[in-house]
Design a protein around this motif. Structure first.
Motif, short mmCIF file in Angstrom:
data_model
loop_
_atom_site.label_atom_id
_atom_site.label_comp_id
_atom_site.label_asym_id
_atom_site.label_seq_id
_atom_site.Cartn_x
_atom_site.Cartn_y
_atom_site.Cartn_z
N GLU A 154 0.80 -1.32 0.03
CA GLU A 154 0.09 0.11 0.06
C GLU A 154 0.98 1.10 -0.12
OE1 GLU A 154 -3.20 0.18 -0.38
OE2 GLU A 154 -3.65 -1.75 -0.43
N ARG A 158 0.72 3.62 -3.29
CA ARG A 158 -0.13 4.91 -3.01
C ARG A 158 -1.44 5.13 -3.77
NH1 ARG A 158 0.85 7.02 1.84
NH2 ARG A 158 3.00 6.76 2.51
N ALA A 162 -4.67 4.64 0.40
CA ALA A 162 -3.54 3.58 0.79
C ALA A 162 -3.29 3.88 2.07
CB ALA A 162 -2.29 3.92 -0.21
N VAL A 165 -6.03 2.00 4.52
CA VAL A 165 -5.86 0.62 4.37
C VAL A 165 -4.64 0.15 5.15
CG1 VAL A 165 -5.15 -1.32 2.72
CG2 VAL A 165 -6.98 0.51 2.18
N ALA A 166 -3.49 1.00 5.03
CA ALA A 166 -2.12 0.55 5.86
C ALA A 166 -2.58 0.81 7.41
CB ALA A 166 -1.20 1.47 5.43
#
Length: 310
Positions: A154, A158, A162, A165-166
């Motif tokens: 992620e 990018r 992202a 999600v990370a």
């Protein structure tokens, strides 16, 4: 929800992924005491971790990660006796999400932290050692490696969302590390977390967390764990540090306190939701556990939030 899910949700647990660190040659970086719980994972290479107040350094290899559960300064270094530079200026110069130390790229670390709402210290962190080291050779390391690979993916590409999600993946990593710590039998102070290492106590905790408003008896909780009342009472007290009925009260009060902090419900409706027949019954139990009435607790919380806003 199980107890671990419940507590992490109650504490409004959030993951935050920071710039990575790439290093090589002789290098050392000093980090100040972090807010919340700090984590780092070694994606490539090896280094040493030194934590203030922990006598021995910890050797970290590729695939290892650690949680720092106290506000303590720490140092990551290539080896002993290497002069350290401060992390602040180094990370202020980070380029494309990567800070650099030393000369080369032998080592790559992925880092971040977890932040929590009120009560995290007492409900979660006090029951953990200052440092949890998850070695790449442990049973759950493969699951953690998968999560770290996904975070890496992620952050490298990018795509839209992202960072979000990370940060959610970081919570998944936290759960795996806590599971591994419990499964290892390593030191855990008395509390609900220690109770998760005992199947009978876990079953009782699950009942309480599934339906905290139910007037649970020791007999009902013991049946859930397939043990006698005496066995459950003894094992529950030893692991959790409280009798089952004391834990039930304490958990109800934690749930009530969160609702009070949000300020959305009446005290009477909160009392009913957590298992008390009236606001006066809740008030009596709340004051016994928290040292203040629900009404005063709500006012204190609101005042503290206004101060923080200014």
């Amino acid at each position: 929800m199980d107890p671990l899910e419940d507590v992490l949700a109650l504490l409004d647990t959030c993951g935050h992924v920071s710039a990575g660190l790439v290093a090589g040659g002789d290098w050392a970086v000093d980090f100040p005491p972090p807010p919340g719980v700090k984590f780092n994972a070694v994606r490539r290479g090896r280094c040493l971790l030194e934590v203030d107040g922990v006598p021995e350094s910890i050797a970290l290899s590729e695939g290892d990660c650690f949680l720092l559960t106290r506000r303590r300064g720490f140092t990551l270094r290539s080896g002993p006796q290497v002069p350290a530079v401060a992390a602040g200026p180094l990370f202020a110069r980070a380029d494309a999400g990567v800070a650099r130390a030393g000369d080369g790229d032998d080592v790559h670390l992925l880092g971040g932290r977890f932040s929590f709402g009120a009560r995290a210290q007492e409900l979660l962190l006090d029951g953990l050692p200052p440092v949890i080291h998850l070695s790449a050779g442990t049973g759950r390391a493969q699951a953690v490696r998968w999560v770290l690979d996904a975070i890496d993916e992620e952050l490298r590409h990018r795509q839209m969302g992202a960072t979000l999600v990370a940060e959610h993946l970081a919570i998944v990593m936290l759960v795996h590390v806590l599971r591994s710590h419990l499964a290892s039998g390593a030191g855990t102070g008395p509390g609900w977390l220690a109770g998760l290492a005992d199947p009978a106590v876990t079953a009782a905790l699950a009942c309480v967390h599934r339906d905290p408003a139910h007037p649970w008896t020791v007999a009902e909780l013991a049946r859930a764990g397939s043990v006698s009342r005496t066995v459950l009472a003894t094992r529950f007290k030893k692991a959790v540090g409280q009798a089952p009925h004391e834990y039930l009260t304490a958990w109800r009060i934690e749930l009530a306190a969160k609702r009070l902090r949000k300020g959305e419900d009446t005290i009477a409706s909160i009392a009913h939701a957590v298992g008390y027949g009236s606001d006066s019954a809740l008030s009596t139990a709340f004051k016994r556990v928290m040292g203040t009435s629900p009404r005063d607790y709500r006012e204190q919380t609101e005042s503290a939030e206004k101060v923080q806003m200014h």
